[in-house]
Design an enzyme around this catalytic site. Sequence first.
Site, mmCIF file in Angstrom:
data_model
loop_
_atom_site.group_PDB
_atom_site.id
_atom_site.type_symbol
_atom_site.label_atom_id
_atom_site.label_comp_id
_atom_site.label_asym_id
_atom_site.label_seq_id
_atom_site.Cartn_x
_atom_site.Cartn_y
_atom_site.Cartn_z
ATOM 1 N N LYS A 253 0.538 4.718 9.206
ATOM 2 C CA LYS A 253 0.450 3.313 8.790
ATOM 3 C C LYS A 253 1.081 3.127 7.412
ATOM 4 O O LYS A 253 1.489 2.025 7.066
ATOM 5 C CB LYS A 253 -1.020 2.860 8.754
ATOM 6 C CG LYS A 253 -1.644 2.759 10.143
ATOM 7 C CD LYS A 253 -2.984 2.025 10.138
ATOM 8 C CE LYS A 253 -4.059 2.867 9.462
ATOM 9 N NZ LYS A 253 -5.395 2.218 9.577
ATOM 10 N N TYR A 254 1.135 4.223 6.623
ATOM 11 C CA TYR A 254 1.615 4.075 5.240
ATOM 12 C C TYR A 254 2.808 4.959 4.918
ATOM 13 O O TYR A 254 3.327 4.905 3.814
ATOM 14 C CB TYR A 254 0.474 4.383 4.260
ATOM 15 C CG TYR A 254 -0.794 3.637 4.605
ATOM 16 C CD1 TYR A 254 -0.879 2.255 4.432
ATOM 17 C CD2 TYR A 254 -1.883 4.308 5.161
ATOM 18 C CE1 TYR A 254 -2.026 1.569 4.801
ATOM 19 C CE2 TYR A 254 -3.034 3.631 5.520
ATOM 20 C CZ TYR A 254 -3.108 2.267 5.343
ATOM 21 O OH TYR A 254 -4.232 1.586 5.708
ATOM 22 N N GLU B 138 -7.198 -6.423 20.866
ATOM 23 C CA GLU B 138 -7.685 -5.330 20.017
ATOM 24 C C GLU B 138 -8.884 -5.832 19.221
ATOM 25 O O GLU B 138 -8.792 -6.085 18.031
ATOM 26 C CB GLU B 138 -6.591 -4.833 19.062
ATOM 27 C CG GLU B 138 -6.988 -3.572 18.311
ATOM 28 C CD GLU B 138 -7.104 -3.728 16.795
ATOM 29 O OE1 GLU B 138 -7.193 -2.697 16.125
ATOM 30 O OE2 GLU B 138 -7.103 -4.871 16.276
ATOM 31 N N ASP C 30 -2.833 -7.545 -0.327
ATOM 32 C CA ASP C 30 -1.546 -7.505 0.378
ATOM 33 C C ASP C 30 -1.551 -8.375 1.634
ATOM 34 O O ASP C 30 -0.549 -8.487 2.309
ATOM 35 C CB ASP C 30 -1.174 -6.062 0.753
ATOM 36 C CG ASP C 30 -2.237 -5.391 1.623
ATOM 37 O OD1 ASP C 30 -3.440 -5.749 1.491
ATOM 38 O OD2 ASP C 30 -1.876 -4.518 2.432
ATOM 39 N N LYS D 73 0.837 -1.202 0.000
ATOM 40 C CA LYS D 73 0.000 0.000 0.000
ATOM 41 C C LYS D 73 0.872 1.252 0.000
ATOM 42 O O LYS D 73 1.917 1.279 0.668
ATOM 43 C CB LYS D 73 -0.887 0.047 1.250
ATOM 44 C CG LYS D 73 -1.830 -1.134 1.389
ATOM 45 C CD LYS D 73 -3.011 -1.019 0.454
ATOM 46 C CE LYS D 73 -4.021 -2.117 0.768
ATOM 47 N NZ LYS D 73 -5.040 -2.251 -0.279
ATOM 48 N N ASP E 150 -3.648 -8.002 17.520
ATOM 49 C CA ASP E 150 -4.417 -7.384 16.446
ATOM 50 C C ASP E 150 -5.596 -8.281 16.060
ATOM 51 O O ASP E 150 -5.405 -9.466 15.761
ATOM 52 C CB ASP E 150 -3.462 -7.220 15.255
ATOM 53 C CG ASP E 150 -4.015 -6.332 14.169
ATOM 54 O OD1 ASP E 150 -3.991 -5.103 14.354
ATOM 55 O OD2 ASP E 150 -4.446 -6.887 13.134
ATOM 56 N N ASN E 151 -6.798 -7.721 16.068
ATOM 57 C CA ASN E 151 -7.976 -8.449 15.582
ATOM 58 C C ASN E 151 -8.095 -9.898 16.067
ATOM 59 O O ASN E 151 -8.260 -10.815 15.257
ATOM 60 C CB ASN E 151 -7.971 -8.467 14.053
ATOM 61 C CG ASN E 151 -8.432 -7.140 13.487
ATOM 62 O OD1 ASN E 151 -9.247 -6.447 14.083
ATOM 63 N ND2 ASN E 151 -7.899 -6.794 12.325
ATOM 64 N N GLN F 50 -1.196 -12.533 10.549
ATOM 65 C CA GLN F 50 -1.572 -12.505 9.147
ATOM 66 C C GLN F 50 -0.270 -12.315 8.377
ATOM 67 O O GLN F 50 0.758 -11.953 8.959
ATOM 68 C CB GLN F 50 -2.522 -11.342 8.878
ATOM 69 C CG GLN F 50 -1.917 -10.005 9.286
ATOM 70 C CD GLN F 50 -2.925 -8.871 9.248
ATOM 71 O OE1 GLN F 50 -4.114 -9.096 9.250
ATOM 72 N NE2 GLN F 50 -2.427 -7.651 9.181
#
Lengths: 658, 658
Positions: free
Chosen positions: B528-529, B415, B350, B255, B386-387, B315
């Site tokens: 984040k990017y 989270e 991604d 990204k 995360d998640n 992930q």
Amino acid sequence: MEETPIEGRFAEGRRRAIIENVRPAVDGGRFAVKRIVGESVLITADAFADGHDALRCQLLLRAPGAAGWHRQEMHHLGNDAWRTECSLHEVGRYEFAIEAWVDPFQSWLQDLRKRIEAGQQVAIDLQIGAIQIAEAVQRAVGDDLRHLRAWHAALVGPGAVRKLQGSGFDDLGELMAGYPDLQHATRSEVHAILADPPRAQFSSWYELFPRSTSPEPSRHGTFRDVIARLPYVASMGFDVLYLPPIHPIGAAFRKGKDNSDTAEPGEPGSPWAIGAADGGHTAIHKELGTIDDFRALVKAAQELGIDLALDIAFQCSPDHPYAQEHPSWFKARPDGTIQYAENPPKKYQDIYPFDFSSHDWRGLWRELKRVVEYWCEQGVRIFRVDNPHTKPFAFWEWMITEVKRQFPETIFLSEAFTRPKVMYRLAKLGFSQSYTYFSWRNQKKELIEYFSELSDPDRQNYFRPNLWPNTPDILPEHLQIGGPAAFKARLVLAATLGANYGIYGPAFERMEHRPAKAGSEEYLHSEKYELRHWNLDSPDSLRDFISAVNRTRREQRALQADRNLVFHDTDNEHLLCYSKRSDDHSSRVLVVVNLNYHAEQHGFIALNGPGLGINVNRDFQLRDMLSGESFTWSQPRNYVELDPHAGKSAHVFVVTPR
Amino acid sequence: MEETPIEGRFAEGRRRAIIENVRPAVDGGRFAVKRIVGESVLITADAFADGHDALRCQLLLRAPGAAGWHRQEMHHLGNDAWRTECSLHEVGRYEFAIEAWVDPFQSWLQDLRKRIEAGQQVAIDLQIGAIQIAEAVQRAVGDDLRHLRAWHAALVGPGAVRKLQGSGFDDLGELMAGYPDLQHATRSEVHAILADPPRAQFSSWYELFPRSTSPEPSRHGTFRDVIARLPYVASMGFDVLYLPPIHPIGAAFRKGKDNSDTAEPGEPGSPWAIGAADGGHTAIHKELGTIDDFRALVKAAQELGIDLALDIAFQCSPDHPYAQEHPSWFKARPDGTIQYAENPPKKYQDIYPFDFSSHDWRGLWRELKRVVEYWCEQGVRIFRVDNPHTKPFAFWEWMITEVKRQFPETIFLSEAFTRPKVMYRLAKLGFSQSYTYFSWRNQKKELIEYFSELSDPDRQNYFRPNLWPNTPDILPEHLQIGGPAAFKARLVLAATLGANYGIYGPAFERMEHRPAKAGSEEYLHSEKYELRHWNLDSPDSLRDFISAVNRTRREQRALQADRNLVFHDTDNEHLLCYSKRSDDHSSRVLVVVNLNYHAEQHGFIALNGPGLGINVNRDFQLRDMLSGESFTWSQPRNYVELDPHAGKSAHVFVVTPR
């Protein structure tokens, strides 16, 4: 890398669905929930899974004696809560579980629709779906199998999108929903629901001593005399006739009149001193008649709509055959004698308690169960159990479960006047009904507090109160001194606060109120130790009053449940006001009781309209089932007066909106 | 007679004691109760038996790693309720059970005393007691054995009554109490208590992107830069420094800035796209430094009292080594490619999610646990996960339990911004702390409702909220438009409503408020990017304000717990008022927040004296830890005003009785 074992609860790590909070449940499912045959039960649970895949949730229900589970879909209420309803068609023990699983096909189908709508290439997606359909084909049968094969062919061939559009998505989804992959489904613990006979929830008990039923004052009453008494009992509207123990009475250490330590020759002794040379818990006291007379009584009662209830008192007189045949069922003293009952320094030498801790406890359990089964075989289906809190909880749970397996319509009433948690535990483990503290709850505040506790829906899942204004053991102080107003008020309270209630008669309707001595709750000339002759036709009998109350109970469904109790405020501390209404809203009863038995009381009641279930700001009608009077009210605040001197201690209003 | 089997739950029919309602418990004991090392835990249960025999009740406690149970007597509170307390001296998993049994000897002793007092013959009773003492002799040791033998001799010989009178009864009772017959004792299910490190209950988190910590605007930040930033973080009073993933970032489908679908050459990509040729979840992104640099960071942080927290995001980027080495851990598409993440019609090419339903799910579980253990071995003890709600619950329960077995002081923050029951389940199964809906609770009514739910003691047994005014994913609308007043108010709310809270900085203290686009909660130029360079020394930084709040949190024990929250009424819908006080009453904090960020608000607060824990009708002092002002109040009703234009959005009062 050392391998950590993945076992126990984690052995099935691919079960993604979580099931929580299954309701109804007693102690998380440890005990059965009590309901009545014919009822519909709302079953709810929380169920969810990780991620965003579609979840399916089903109720698995097993009817009494059925081999397999019946499945029915649960409906998602939002916030991960699910619900369904099931009907209890048969008396007996139902079992249920909740099963939930992630349904990747439904997720796939939903996603596919979005992809097609977005105009994306779906060739590979169609292949993914086709693989799942191919798996479902292995599980499908009949027409469905044919349709699934056709869908599979369509998805791997051309024209799939055309076939899906329109109703295709829904058709395929519905078809596939019938053949889910349950390999990794999560199943809750199995819960039980007891579908009891209606009388477990709604019953009117009448207790009498058969030996006092002879029309000739001096003769010992018999089962035949009881048969002759049945129309009288039925005329008052009772549907359970409960007899104290009918077994041979021991002679050793027999109690005399008014509980004296020695009986004069000819005195009958206490029916609870069970067992003599003639036999024990499965024998009949000779003077009452024969087993055939007993069966005739059961039958005659049934013809009048009355169930006979027997007393189960698991204790022995020293003359009981068990004492000879099974000495190991009793505690031996070091001198070789059997340990009698005691409350040191008091001794009760006429009673041998069983020793449930003996090495032959299994033999004892089996024999006691056999006693109950024997009476079931004679047609009895209701048992009032004496002092269950002095025998192990495990025994009762096992015995009741086993007896109800064979005779599912059996009702057990727990006579445990003890600490609250003990009483509740006995109810949880299987007793159908329970005696309560009602006899000692007299003030408005304590009645409201206690009956709010008892009518709580979670409590009602296992505890069914049975309210007694008097028993052969309990002549409460207020009946000793309150006169007819007390008898009437306490009857109305018992019969309308409780769907199950009972009286010990004819002492009750004849308003027997003399205690053995001041400060005692024992009756003078108690029938526990002597025969009594009652004049049933006396003009001051409460027979007609009781009949009116029981008639209202039968006519008004509102009075046939306990969980529907609502209290209404009054501005007089002696006026208690409450209402009940039936689930189907067909019946609505409002009761006002004057708790002061000596003086007129008046005041205003403030009706809680939603609780009563009607709009109290419009005209509504009240018919007093005791006086026959009718009223029209049109607002929440209403004046009432009740004068015991005028014979009025309570209103029992049937309420109808205009 | 056919023998009914007596088995299963009834196989031990001589267990007479019943144990119910063991507390504390989460879902009836299915999950561990969470506490902090050093705390004392009140343990209660209901226990009773049939009949009138004396009951004994003990707590059985097993410290982490201990082989056997430690027994301690429970005390009867009346009404069949029992209690005791135990202290948690070590971090780790404690286990406990309740054991109860009928003690016939104590009943016998009590009865004997009554018999002797009544002048009864007790020769046989003494023999009954002697038999029980003889049994206890088999269990006794040392001096007790000698004493019990002497008692036995006394009871079978002459002079027993003399020996018992005076203190003999109590001496014998106490002696025998040490050697009970536990053959038929009832033991509850085993319950667990997690004694977590104090930071699980009280922590102040600071999140930053290491790559944005370089003092040179264009250079990629490194762990060495983070080390240089530590004093800044510590100066504000934070004790947890949380880093987004530090692993190699994938190149495939990377990204670009502001989440654009394609990255320009040189753009760094999202740290959550984990894995590249350099390695995966146990590797370090080269530009951040080496594993040695990382260890140096952990150590340098510890020296400033800061724990490093890592991000666990299970992930993979398509470049992750797992994609090559373990293709079975991912879902394969029919064309042979790996299934990327999707929310149809959106595609996240991604990211490859793991397939927890594959045949090698055990291999996947073990590997993911190994990842966490690897970082534990590098000195990390706090993980922000995360998640977690998109991976199976069973996996987390197993993984957390296993990791904490080896590293019991580990803290996991969940989270999961998802549905409430899912969030609560993750907490129950083992997550130490949880993100909440705090970011979206703005109105007085919704804050009171939500925090009443979270601070409920039953909820607090398993759920520890961690409140974040902002995160790299969440720039709530009120921060976009509320100006400094919003930042201050939200910080005070997070830091005083929650014992655990955190901010994403320097975005927070620099009051970054520009959204990616209108209606979005994404930051413009999100870190984040892309790399960001922050001016930490700007005069409009909230650094000092945050420092003051965190200092108060450290000084005031009241702010270090969640279950002690009490709301107080105010007559202004924009003024929220609440207090907390410490269990030891040494600390008491009263907070008033103006929830209107644009206008002065004033009104009266009505203090709930018992909730605040002081007599509010006498003088008491309030020191505002934000403004330094002091007040004396002397009644429950008090005037407050807060003007954001004057820089005042909240009072954080330390309250002391005069």
